[in-house]
Design a protein around this motif. Sequence first.
Motif, PDB file in Angstrom:
ATOM      1  N   PRO A  99      10.219  10.694  -4.250  1.00 22.00           N
ATOM      2  CA  PRO A  99      11.686  10.984  -3.368  1.00 22.00           C
ATOM      3  C   PRO A  99      10.736  11.725  -2.668  1.00 22.00           C
ATOM      4  O   PRO A  99      10.467  13.087  -3.133  1.00 22.00           O
ATOM      5  N   LYS A 100      10.332  11.877  -1.332  1.00 20.41           N
ATOM      6  CA  LYS A 100       9.730  12.582  -0.349  1.00 20.41           C
ATOM      7  C   LYS A 100       7.918  13.070  -0.149  1.00 20.41           C
ATOM      8  O   LYS A 100       7.101  13.280   0.143  1.00 20.41           O
ATOM      9  N   LYS A 101       7.902  12.624  -1.449  1.00 19.59           N
ATOM     10  CA  LYS A 101       6.394  12.694  -1.778  1.00 19.59           C
ATOM     11  C   LYS A 101       4.897  11.744  -2.108  1.00 19.59           C
ATOM     12  O   LYS A 101       4.214  12.020  -1.805  1.00 19.59           O
ATOM     13  N   ARG A 102       5.821  10.832  -2.797  1.00 21.87           N
ATOM     14  CA  ARG A 102       4.602   9.056  -2.983  1.00 21.87           C
ATOM     15  C   ARG A 102       5.758   7.930  -3.389  1.00 21.87           C
ATOM     16  O   ARG A 102       6.753   8.048  -3.553  1.00 21.87           O
ATOM     17  N   GLY A 103       4.654   7.193  -2.999  1.00 19.08           N
ATOM     18  CA  GLY A 103       5.295   5.465  -2.864  1.00 19.08           C
ATOM     19  C   GLY A 103       3.903   4.937  -2.362  1.00 19.08           C
ATOM     20  O   GLY A 103       2.845   5.128  -2.253  1.00 19.08           O
ATOM     21  N   ILE A 104       5.097   3.537  -2.019  1.00 14.32           N
ATOM     22  CA  ILE A 104       3.662   2.658  -2.469  1.00 14.32           C
ATOM     23  C   ILE A 104       3.608   1.833  -0.935  1.00 14.32           C
ATOM     24  O   ILE A 104       5.462   1.421  -0.701  1.00 14.32           O
ATOM     25  N   VAL A 105       3.390   2.094   0.215  1.00 15.39           N
ATOM     26  CA  VAL A 105       3.351   1.149   1.218  1.00 15.39           C
ATOM     27  C   VAL A 105       2.243  -0.155   1.200  1.00 15.39           C
ATOM     28  O   VAL A 105       1.353  -0.338   1.124  1.00 15.39           O
ATOM     29  N   ARG A 106       3.512  -1.453   1.786  1.00 10.64           N
ATOM     30  CA  ARG A 106       2.225  -2.610   1.358  1.00 10.64           C
ATOM     31  C   ARG A 106       1.849  -2.528   2.634  1.00 10.64           C
ATOM     32  O   ARG A 106       3.312  -3.441   3.252  1.00 10.64           O
ATOM     33  N   LEU A 107       0.683  -3.329   3.123  1.00 13.64           N
ATOM     34  CA  LEU A 107       0.187  -3.904   4.988  1.00 13.64           C
ATOM     35  C   LEU A 107       0.735  -4.824   4.937  1.00 13.64           C
ATOM     36  O   LEU A 107       0.805  -5.819   3.989  1.00 13.64           O
ATOM     37  N   GLU A 108       0.904  -5.270   5.702  1.00 16.95           N
ATOM     38  CA  GLU A 108       0.950  -6.596   6.460  1.00 16.95           C
ATOM     39  C   GLU A 108      -0.361  -7.587   6.261  1.00 16.95           C
ATOM     40  O   GLU A 108       0.244  -9.563   6.107  1.00 16.95           O
ATOM     41  N   SER A 109      -1.348  -7.103   5.769  1.00 14.98           N
ATOM     42  CA  SER A 109      -2.060  -9.036   5.070  1.00 14.98           C
ATOM     43  C   SER A 109      -1.787  -8.415   3.187  1.00 14.98           C
ATOM     44  O   SER A 109      -2.396  -9.003   2.862  1.00 14.98           O
ATOM     45  N   GLY A 110      -1.397  -7.674   3.025  1.00 15.43           N
ATOM     46  CA  GLY A 110      -0.407  -8.077   1.479  1.00 15.43           C
ATOM     47  C   GLY A 110      -1.092  -7.008   0.344  1.00 15.43           C
ATOM     48  O   GLY A 110       0.206  -6.826  -0.747  1.00 15.43           O
ATOM     49  N   GLU A 111      -1.589  -6.396   0.816  1.00 15.77           N
ATOM     50  CA  GLU A 111      -2.298  -4.711   0.123  1.00 15.77           C
ATOM     51  C   GLU A 111      -1.335  -3.996  -0.184  1.00 15.77           C
ATOM     52  O   GLU A 111      -0.724  -3.325   1.350  1.00 15.77           O
ATOM     53  N   ASP A 112      -1.547  -3.207  -1.594  1.00 12.87           N
ATOM     54  CA  ASP A 112      -0.545  -2.063  -1.274  1.00 12.87           C
ATOM     55  C   ASP A 112      -0.995  -0.790  -1.270  1.00 12.87           C
ATOM     56  O   ASP A 112      -2.619  -0.966  -1.837  1.00 12.87           O
ATOM     57  N   VAL A 113      -0.992   0.282  -0.985  1.00 15.35           N
ATOM     58  CA  VAL A 113      -1.218   2.040  -0.909  1.00 15.35           C
ATOM     59  C   VAL A 113      -0.537   2.273  -1.289  1.00 15.35           C
ATOM     60  O   VAL A 113       0.248   2.589  -0.691  1.00 15.35           O
TER      61      VAL A 113
END
Length: 338
Positions: free
Chosen positions: A51-65
């Motif tokens: 929480p508040k520190k680290r997460g996974i974002v999914r780009l519009e291309s489908g790649e996870d960051v």
Amino acid sequence: MAEWLYEEGIGESRAALVDHGRILEALIEREGKRALAGTVAQGRLVRTLIPKKRGIVRLESGEDVLIEPIPPKTAEGGLLLVEITRERIAEAGTESSRDKLAKGRAAQPGIKAHPGPSLLQRIRATGVPVRPCPAHEEDALEAHGWGELMEQARSGEVGTEAAALRIFLTPAMVLIDVDGSLPPAQLGPKGAKLAAIAIRQMGLAGSIGIDLPTMNNKDERAIAAAQIDKVLPLPFERTAVNGFGFIQIIRKRERPSLMELLREDPVLSAAMALLRRAERHDAGNAGAGGAVILTGHPAVIDRIRRAPDWIERLEKRRGGSVELRADATLGMEAGHAG
């Protein structure tokens, strides 16, 4: 005088920084959807790891960051702009689910979405002259040892009996073992220099450990460490050579090394090499170009067949038809054009 040799290939672009007939750095950029370092792209927070520190974002291309930290007031499902600080890196010998995700951070206010710099843009930004190397000219990359360097990156073996390296990719770090027939006092500096050359040529980065032979005193160890400082350009950090001959180097990691890229998908790498041979078959000779037959391992031929745009581009560049032939007796890298 140093210069960049640049080749706009089919499926990938290639560049080599050369000086006095040697390759100092070799770079490859594959076509695809991988977000390049420096990209700013919109994505959605799909999972919170801390929480508040680290997460996974999914780009519009489908790649996870992997993003760190999570911007304040951003909940799961929320949109945000992400700047890519390190590209996705495949771990050799593991399933794709264990690859190192691309890393990113929230883009600064006022920054708009834009792609990261391409290979050509990056080498132009160095200020070193760039020489294009079209396929119809003599093979300037090969004249500087491109093929030999690619084989070293695939095998992880560099050098001769007198002084040789074995390079291992591990999830934690790159390990370089130095061995040879020279006495330790000579093998230490020689091995350290070879390792520094390979690190620069192949773009090895992150945490790198070099296991040199055990040397008798601090002066011998200092001489070995000085070879690294002489060959490897800043920025990097390193430890001293300890009493067991081990030294650790840290280099900023923004994208896959040459070894990681070539090993991520061996079939694709072999397909790229075969297409390069096909582009350059008969280059520089009268009547060059025209129809060509590509013969290779069945998996390689199948990979090319499944990319009709590669075949179309090759036919256009050569001005003739392309025929594909599978030969199960050939090794993965033994394809040829004729």
